[in-house]
Design a protein around this motif. Structure first.
Motif, PDB file in Angstrom:
ATOM      1  N   ASN A  28       0.840  -1.201   0.000  1.00  0.00           N
ATOM      2  CA  ASN A  28       0.000   0.000   0.000  1.00  0.00           C
ATOM      3  C   ASN A  28       0.873   1.249   0.000  1.00  0.00           C
ATOM      4  O   ASN A  28       0.613   2.208  -0.737  1.00  0.00           O
ATOM      5  CB  ASN A  28      -0.908   0.025   1.226  1.00  0.00           C
TER       6      ASN A  28
ATOM      7  N   ASN B   1       1.369   3.827  -3.229  1.00  0.00           N
ATOM      8  CA  ASN B   1       1.114   5.258  -3.044  1.00  0.00           C
ATOM      9  C   ASN B   1       2.308   6.077  -3.534  1.00  0.00           C
ATOM     10  O   ASN B   1       2.151   7.048  -4.284  1.00  0.00           O
ATOM     11  CB  ASN B   1       0.880   5.581  -1.566  1.00  0.00           C
TER      12      ASN B   1
ATOM     13  N   LYS C  92       2.376   6.057  -7.185  1.00  0.00           N
ATOM     14  CA  LYS C  92       1.225   6.750  -7.762  1.00  0.00           C
ATOM     15  C   LYS C  92       1.371   8.270  -7.638  1.00  0.00           C
ATOM     16  O   LYS C  92       1.000   9.017  -8.520  1.00  0.00           O
ATOM     17  CB  LYS C  92      -0.036   6.286  -7.016  1.00  0.00           C
TER      18      LYS C  92
ATOM     19  N   GLY D 131      -6.495   2.875   1.201  1.00  0.00           N
ATOM     20  CA  GLY D 131      -5.224   2.173   1.385  1.00  0.00           C
ATOM     21  C   GLY D 131      -4.534   2.498   2.697  1.00  0.00           C
ATOM     22  O   GLY D 131      -4.113   1.606   3.436  1.00  0.00           O
TER      23      GLY D 131
HETATM   24 MG   LIG Z   1      -3.239   4.139  -1.697  1.00  0.00          MG
END
Ligand SMILES: [Mg+2]
Ligand SMILES: Nc1ncnc2c1ncn2[C@@H]1O[C@H](COP(=O)(O)OP(=O)(O)OP(=O)(O)O)[C@@H](O)[C@H]1O
Length: 498
Positions: free
Chosen positions: A374, A378, A381, A449
């Motif tokens: 997670n 992140n 992303k 998340g």
């Molecule tokens: Mg996330």
């Protein structure tokens, strides 16, 4: 079940009744004691008076015994008789042989038996002793005998008084109190009932208010708190605090449901459009395949969301079970790092693993993997092309830290406190922006998340913290308690205990 008001009044009435009865008993006892004391003093005074009269007569040379007087039946001289007559109830004057020289009128009136009893009692009484009771058929008499100091003719004198009045006094007092008690009780109970009614009125008001508030739609309302620091004021404040907490958790629940429905609605709409497109006979075969592929991705995305929601729901319910075992974090970190490298390549990022140390924690390997991934997804992303992502695993004295550092967009200081909240995203519009070309990440994440990651860290007795600067990048740190002692023998031990 009687109301508190009725119970309170009953308790009060009972207490009052007991108090009155106890008071009456004490009063009767005290009254009795004082009546006897008065009687005793009265008798002493009488005896002294008799002795005075007789010694006066002896000093004045008045003859004491003059022979039977026909009128009075007395043996004393008439002038002496007159004086003795005024003294009191039972007065006896006896000569050394025990003969009665003088008997008062009251003594003469007694029956023969009683008179003999009384005379005997005087003869037997201890001279100079305390007064004693003599029970006659017709009366009960407190009798005091005294010697005559000069006594040639007179040996002893005695004075007595009826104890009837003293014995009756406390009884009549008790009777009066008993007669008045019902009235007194009734008035007090009525008063108590009224007062307790007034005391309980605010409580009733509070009950009504709370009933109105807790019907579910009025949780924004509060009880009037008039700043009083008495019990009722504190009750109101406590209830207000409770209602506030209810309001918060109801609000949270409502928001969660609304967000979850909203997040499910979007993929459903997309799915529907895709299926419609795939079924359209006028579009080409290729386009139909693309639509179906998109529909498949959408289904995966929905499944992910439902999975996350289920995880959180289980966590809320406390049914989040960890399959705890010794986990070698080094191999786990290498595993997630490899995934990060692949994801990073797609996103045009440089991913590195500068520090890695061996460490063992007690935990659920699958959940820890989910937690690390997670954070890594992140970082990838939210870091634009050309950026760097650093993963590190290092040991401290009694804990292990797993760090994911990126040079991405960062989080504004004002947003930092909210990032672990469910469905929270820094900027919904921005996070929906396509991050990678095509693929499932097109519409950004759900904002679940980090909530899940934090829950996993806490379930392992650890923490998850974030530091970030807008436009500079972020650092997410997981801290887990160390289980190095167990590392050597943990596997056989857990195997043995099942
Ligand atoms: Mg996330
Ligand atoms: N490394 C990061 N850099 C910048 N912002 C971040 C980072 N990690 C999280 N955030 C911010 O915190 C928000 C919440 O993150 P979280 O992981 O909970 O949700 P998400 O990534 O949007 O969706 P998902 O549920 O798919 O993980 C993100 O939407 C983003 O705004």
């Amino acid at each position: 079940m009687a109301s508190v008001r009725a119970r309170l009044t009953t308790a009060y009435a009972f207490a009052l009744f007991c108090t009155i009865v106890a008071f009456a008993i004490v009063l009767v006892i005290a009254r009795r004691a004082s009546a006897y004391r008065e009687l005793d003093e009265h008798v002493k005074a009488q005896a002294a008076a008799v002795l005075d009269v007789i010694s006066d007569a002896e000093r004045a040379g008045v003859p004491l015994a003059v022979g039977p007087d026909t009128l009075s039946g007395s043996l004393v001289a008439p002038q002496l008789y007159k004086k003795l007559e005024g003294i009191g109830d039972y007065v006896l004057v006896l000569d050394p042989s025990g003969r009665a020289l003088y008997l008062s009128f009251e003594a003469q009136r007694l029956s023969d038996d009683d008179r003999v009893t009384l005379q005997q009692a005087v003869l037997q009484a201890r001279l100079n002793g305390p007064a004693t009771f003599v029970t006659l058929d017709s009366d009960r008499v407190l009798l005091l005998a005294r010697p005559d100091p000069q006594g040639e003719k007179v040996a002893r004198v005695a004075a007595g008084a009826s104890a009837r009045a003293a014995e009756a006094a406390p009884g009549s007092l008790a009777g009066t109190m008993l007669a008045l008690m019902p009235l007194f009780l009734l008035l007090s109970i009525a008063g108590a009932y009224m007062i307790s009614g007034r005391v309980f009125r605010p409580v009733e008001l509070i009950i009504n208010e709370v009933e109105a508030i807790t019907d579910g739609r009025s949780l924004h309302r509060r009880l009037p708190a008039d700043g009083d620091n008495d019990e009722l004021g504190r009750l109101s404040n406590t209830l207000n605090a409770m209602i506030a907490r209810l309001e918060t958790s109801f609000g949270g629940l409502r928001r969660f449901t609304a967000d979850a429905s909203h997040e499910l609605k979007t993929p459903l709409t997309v799915l529907r459009t895709d299926v419609e497109r795939a079924m359209n006979p006028r579009v080409g075969h290729n386009e139909q395949l693309i639509a179906l592929e998109e529909a498949l991705q959408e289904t995966t995305r929905m499944a992910d969301l439902v999975d996350s929601l289920l995880t959180l729901a289980r966590a809320d319910e406390g049914r989040f079970e960890l399959a705890t075992e010794p986990v070698h974090l080094e191999s786990l970190a290498r595993e997630v790092f490899e995934t990060a490298v692949i994801l990073g390549e797609d996103a045009g990022l440089e991913v590195s693993l500068p520090v890695i140390e061996d460490a063992v924690v007690m935990g659920d390997r699958t959940r820890l993997r989910q937690l690390f991934l997670n954070l890594i997804t992140n970082a990838i992303k939210y870091t634009p092309r050309g950026g760097r992502v650093e993963v590190a695993l290092s040991r401290r004295i009694d804990e292990v830290t797993f760090t994911v550092r990126d040079t991405g967009i960062g989080i504004a200081a004002g947003d930092l406190p909210y990032i672990f909240e469910r469905f929270w995203r820094a900027d919904r519009a921005r996070s929906r922006r396509p991050v990678t070309e095509g693929g499932s990440a097109e519409r950004g994440g759900f904002g679940l998340g980090l909530a899940i990651a934090q829950y996993i860290a806490q379930a392992h007795g650890g923490t998850l913290t974030a530091q970030s600067r807008l436009g500079r990048g972020s650092v997410f740190t997981v801290t887990l308690p160390f289980a190095e002692e167990m590392a050597g023998d943990a596997s056989p031990a857990t195997g043995g205990t099942g």
